[in-house]
Design an enzyme around this catalytic site. Structure first.
Site, PDB file in Angstrom:
ATOM      1  N   TRP A   1      36.288 134.717  -0.980  1.00  0.00           N
ATOM      2  CA  TRP A   1      36.896 134.585  -2.317  1.00  0.00           C
ATOM      3  C   TRP A   1      37.442 135.906  -2.827  1.00  0.00           C
ATOM      4  O   TRP A   1      38.543 135.958  -3.396  1.00  0.00           O
ATOM      5  CB  TRP A   1      35.890 133.981  -3.286  1.00  0.00           C
ATOM      6  CG  TRP A   1      35.516 132.584  -2.888  1.00  0.00           C
ATOM      7  CD1 TRP A   1      34.321 132.142  -2.400  1.00  0.00           C
ATOM      8  CD2 TRP A   1      36.387 131.439  -2.890  1.00  0.00           C
ATOM      9  NE1 TRP A   1      34.393 130.801  -2.102  1.00  0.00           N
ATOM     10  CE2 TRP A   1      35.641 130.350  -2.394  1.00  0.00           C
ATOM     11  CE3 TRP A   1      37.719 131.238  -3.253  1.00  0.00           C
ATOM     12  CZ2 TRP A   1      36.187 129.072  -2.260  1.00  0.00           C
ATOM     13  CZ3 TRP A   1      38.264 129.968  -3.120  1.00  0.00           C
ATOM     14  CH2 TRP A   1      37.502 128.902  -2.634  1.00  0.00           C
TER      15      TRP A   1
ATOM     16  N   ASP B   1      34.172 137.743 -10.656  1.00  0.00           N
ATOM     17  CA  ASP B   1      34.229 136.301 -10.395  1.00  0.00           C
ATOM     18  C   ASP B   1      32.796 135.843 -10.174  1.00  0.00           C
ATOM     19  O   ASP B   1      32.164 136.174  -9.166  1.00  0.00           O
ATOM     20  CB  ASP B   1      35.083 136.043  -9.142  1.00  0.00           C
ATOM     21  CG  ASP B   1      35.103 134.576  -8.732  1.00  0.00           C
ATOM     22  OD1 ASP B   1      34.431 133.748  -9.379  1.00  0.00           O
ATOM     23  OD2 ASP B   1      35.797 134.258  -7.746  1.00  0.00           O
TER      24      ASP B   1
ATOM     25  N   LYS C   1      30.516 124.778 -10.195  1.00  0.00           N
ATOM     26  CA  LYS C   1      29.418 125.220  -9.345  1.00  0.00           C
ATOM     27  C   LYS C   1      28.055 124.995  -9.991  1.00  0.00           C
ATOM     28  O   LYS C   1      27.098 124.596  -9.325  1.00  0.00           O
ATOM     29  CB  LYS C   1      29.570 126.709  -9.012  1.00  0.00           C
ATOM     30  CG  LYS C   1      30.832 127.054  -8.248  1.00  0.00           C
ATOM     31  CD  LYS C   1      30.827 126.476  -6.837  1.00  0.00           C
ATOM     32  CE  LYS C   1      32.032 126.954  -6.059  1.00  0.00           C
ATOM     33  NZ  LYS C   1      32.088 126.405  -4.698  1.00  0.00           N
TER      34      LYS C   1
END
Length: 255
Positions: free
Chosen positions: A117, A185, A209
């Site tokens: 990511w 993030d 999530k």
């Protein structure tokens, strides 16, 4: 038994759920939340309509979004000089929104890459005419030693991913980057532990999530960073526009 690469374990209590998922993807929601959602699907809080049907300009939805922000501020002890935004496009869209909001062409930015990511965020930033410095790169198994980082003192920000879901690499705290704004993030570990928000210039996380269904991103942005977006920044990616409109410049993902 593996099913779609997810570890699934049967629970004996059928009243709760028949399955439990252990996965880096969307999280299971608490039964109590699902049961309340089930009730509110037909009639939210006596309004006679579902959240999916009501106007986002209505008093009922205004109460929902304000309560969500208030709860979040309480849970994370978010300081008053931070804006809490509910934006769209998933966390991956923020990979582009961040440089568009906080830099001008030719600026320097630092990226710490520890997995898939943060690598995607690093690659996206290279599309905007920036000096994108790869300040540290891990082996997808661990966080690079801090003394090996090559940070830029003139950087507009340092970006990193707090927890890489694919490789399982997680920072144990906010990295020390001096006075340069730190952007994290936190999609995969958001609200899983206490966080000192004041150490960050921005925290962003896809809701799916840990805290809700997909379709909304929570962005916590320090106010002094707002108002600096590039002229070419699309309106829907402009954090200042989102802040000035209470996250409702257009119809938000109400569900």
């Amino acid at each position: 038994m593996l099913l779609r690469q997810l570890d699934i374990y049967l629970l004996r209590d059928k009243r709760v759920r028949c399955l439990q998922l252990h996965t880096p993807g969307p999280a299971m929601l608490p039964v109590e939340v699902l049961e309340q959602t089930q009730r509110d699907t037909l009639n939210y809080s006596g309004t006679g309509m579902s959240v999916m049907e009501m106007s986002h300009r209505s008093k009922a939805f205004d109460g929902i979004i304000k309560q969500a922000e208030a709860d979040l501020r309480t849970l994370l002890s978010i300081p008053d000089n931070y804006k809490v935004l509910f934006v769209q496009g998933g966390a991956s869209t923020q990979f582009a929104a961040i440089p568009l909001n906080f830099t001008q062409e030719g600026d320097t930015v630092d990226y710490i890459v520890t997995g898939a990511w943060s690598k995607k965020a690093y690659e996206e930033a290279q599309k905007f005419g920036l000096n994108v410095n790869l300040a540290a790169k891990g082996d997808n198994k661990s966080v690079p030693a801090r003394d090996a980082w090559k940070l830029s003192p003139e950087a507009k920000y340092v970006h990193y991913c707090d927890n890489e879901t694919i490789g399982g690499v997680e920072f144990q705290g906010a990295p020390d980057v001096g006075d340069v704004p730190l952007i994290a993030d936190m999609s995969s570990n958001f609200l899983s532990k206490p966080v000192d928000v004041s150490k960050y210039a921005m925290i962003y996380a896809g809701a799916q999530k840990n805290i809700g269904p997909s379709g909304v991103v929570i962005a916590i942005v320090r106010e002094d960073l707002l108002g600096k977006a590039r002229p070419i920044c699309p309106t829907m990616l402009n954090y200042t526009v989102a802040a000035e409109n209470g996250s409702m410049y257009n119809t938000p993902p109400c569900w």
